[in-house]
Motif scaffolding. Sequence first.
Motif, PDB file in Angstrom:
ATOM      1  N   ASN A 129       3.771  13.574  10.894  1.00 30.93           N
ATOM      2  CA  ASN A 129       4.536  13.091  10.870  1.00 30.93           C
ATOM      3  C   ASN A 129       4.449  11.416  11.118  1.00 30.93           C
ATOM      4  OD1 ASN A 129       6.031  15.078   9.669  1.00 30.93           O
ATOM      5  ND2 ASN A 129       6.663  15.698  11.752  1.00 30.93           N
TER       6      ASN A 129
ATOM      7  N   ASP B  50       1.937   9.937   9.003  1.00 30.67           N
ATOM      8  CA  ASP B  50       2.765   9.981   8.176  1.00 30.67           C
ATOM      9  C   ASP B  50       3.635   7.942   8.087  1.00 30.67           C
ATOM     10  OD1 ASP B  50       1.533  11.557   6.579  1.00 30.67           O
ATOM     11  OD2 ASP B  50       3.751  12.712   6.332  1.00 30.67           O
TER      12      ASP B  50
ATOM     13  N   GLU C 116       3.478   4.543   6.568  1.00 31.28           N
ATOM     14  CA  GLU C 116       4.735   3.841   5.754  1.00 31.28           C
ATOM     15  C   GLU C 116       4.538   2.271   5.799  1.00 31.28           C
ATOM     16  OE1 GLU C 116       7.708   3.049   3.196  1.00 31.28           O
ATOM     17  OE2 GLU C 116       6.259   5.006   2.917  1.00 31.28           O
TER      18      GLU C 116
END
Length: 144
Positions: A118, A121, A125
Amino acid sequence: CASCDRCRARKTKCDGNRPCSNCIAKYVKRHKLPSAEGVDVDLFECVYSPAKRRGPVPGKAGAARKASEALAVQHEARAQLSQTAMMQGMMNAAGMSHGGGGAGGIGMGGGGTAAIANEMDDMAELQRQLLLQQQLEQQMAQVG
């Protein structure tokens, strides 16, 4: 056919010659001559100015459009900056809540593989947001 300034002011029909027949008649009458033969053409006051344009002024519409585009780019850049700042704050908070301190703020304590995925990710981003911000700033520099 364009009218000379005198014919345009008096709203009379102009034949478009240089000098026009109305200006010749005016000169002959003013100077009490039997005819205009032998008179230098430069003595007549027959001037042809460019006609006034109707409609929008050229370049004004383009300038207004460029200004509105620049404002839109600035607005989008500000929105991206605030979103990026928010993402960085979230990333910093997430890094500290998982035990703090790894490389680049990624926490390595207690969260397991899912937490690391997570965070990766989120970092991807964040990097995409930063790249978009840099592109927008370059566009703003080109427009401005």
